[in-house]
Design an enzyme around this catalytic site. Structure first.
Site: not given
Ligand code: UDP
Length: 379
Positions: A208
């Site tokens: 993403h």
């Molecule tokens: N996550 C979720 N459902 C999904 C994909 C990811 O609940 O289909 C959760 C994952 O377990 C993690 C979080 O979303 O805790 C990560 O969010 P994201 O990748 O959007 O943001 P980042 O961590 O890169 O800031």
């Protein structure tokens, strides 16, 4: 149980990972927490459904923020937070991580002279191309209490000249989020069954980040490698709304055909799949932390990481391209023995008590300030 006055702690957030990582702290703060959601993530799969799943209290929503350019998000959030904090000044503001919502919350707290607590302080990718790097550096400059998740995070802050007195080593709140949200085995295996998956027999992927989704060459390279991998074992890709939009816009939907595509999953369902995957492939920050609690291997598809702690044992960092496929095949060849070894290692991100430590320090901080002469007179 918190002894703080009702709605005295403003928790400003705006995205899925902030909801995940702040839920336990909000629960511990109880009625003292006033959750303010900027609407940075506005898709129901990433916000409304998540708030319900986590059992969070109804937030105060800001308007006109989601989907806007970064500067507009900051400006609109800041203006609305300014008016909220003017009407009812909180005793402290809590922000987490490196989002635009967190920076807006930090700036609003600073403008009002309200103590600011930064959860997950001190992460550094040293990659100035990432807006998140600028956000986290700016928030750390403004924060009064910096909750470093790891000794490495604390060292980053001290190197930059932040006084030790402002830094607390708390651990990362993601550890307790995983402990609380990971379903029991029966529910996990039922979820695998629904998708026709077997334990250790699939790869779970998430993509993403703008550096991957907004660069057609990077997006094409990642999808090509995942599609090739799907010829040998199922690859599950819960599709983030931004990624879906970019794939459709770039005419790459055909590359999704061999993959098992789902909507963004609820956290429990995501953790259930992550727990039993042979391997994860992701550009997410939070997933880099979660695999260390779940004991699963991960290939991180990014140019840099602000989480070197995960790289020591659990994760391999690669840029988009054929090296992604090579890293995946290498990790998969390591097989069940390596997964068992990873499961036996402690997470470098903490012990599951970070939220309790942060709730305690907030209670202490607010009580101390109330006892200061200026505040005591005003009270
Ligand atoms: N996550 C979720 N459902 C999904 C994909 C990811 O609940 O289909 C959760 C994952 O377990 C993690 C979080 O979303 O805790 C990560 O969010 P994201 O990748 O959007 O943001 P980042 O961590 O890169 O800031």
């Amino acid at each position: 149980m918190s002894v703080l006055p009702p709605r005295s702690i403003a928790v400003v957030l705006g995205t899925r990972p902030e909801l995940i990582k702040l839920t336990e702290l909000i629960r511990l703060l109880g009625p003292a927490a006033h959750v303010v959601h900027t609407g940075q993530h506005y898709d129901d799969d990433l916000s409304g459904r998540f708030i319900a799943e986590m059992g969070l209290p109804e937030p105060t929503y800001l308007t006109g923020v989601g989907g806007e350019p970064r500067a507009v998000q900051l400006a609109r959030s800041l203006e609305q937070l300014d008016s909220l904090f003017t009407d009812v000044p909180p005793s402290a503001v809590v922000v987490q991580g490196d989002t635009n919502a967190a920076l807006a919350g930090a700036l609003a707290a600073n403008a009002h002279g309200i103590p600011l607590v930064h959860v997950e302080a001190g992460l550094r990718s040293h990659d100035r191309a990432m807006p998140e790097e600028h956000n986290r550096v700016l928030i750390d400059r403004l924060a009064d209490v910096l909750c470093a998740a790891t000794p490495e995070n604390r060292a980053n802050l001290l190197t930059e000249g932040v006084p030790l007195s402002r830094v607390e080593l708390t651990g990362n709140t993601v550890v307790e989020a995983v402990h609380r949200q990971l379903p029991e085995p029966a529910e996990r295996f039922a979820h695998l069954d629904r998708l026709g998956l077997v334990e250790d027999g699939y790869v779970l992927a998430t993509v993403h980040r703008p550096e991957n989704t907004d660069d057609p060459a990077a997006l094409h390279a990642i999808l090509t490698e995942l599609a090739a991998l799907a010829r040998t074992l199922p690859v599950v890709l819960p599709l983030h709304p931004r990624t879906r939009a970019r794939i459709e816009h770039a005419g790459m939907a055909g590359l999704l055909a061999p993959l098992t595509i789902t909507r963004p999953l609820g956290h429990r369902d995501f953790l259930a799949l992550a727990r039993h995957a042979a391997l994860l492939v992701s550009d997410s920050g939070g997933v880099q932390e979660e695999v260390t609690v779940l004991g699963r291997p991960l290939v991180v598809v990014r140019n840099s990481t602000e989480r070197p702690e995960a790289m020591a044992e659990f994760a391999t960092l690669v840029s988009p391209g054929p090296q992604l496929g090579e890293a995946v095949r290498h990790r998969l060849r390591q097989g069940p023995a390596e997964r068992a070894r990873l499961e036996s290692l402690p997470s470098p991100f903490g012990d599951g008590l970070a939220s309790a430590r942060i709730a305690a320090l907030l209670t202490h901080m607010v009580a101390e300030r109330a006892a200061e002469p200026a505040h005591a007179e005003a009270a």
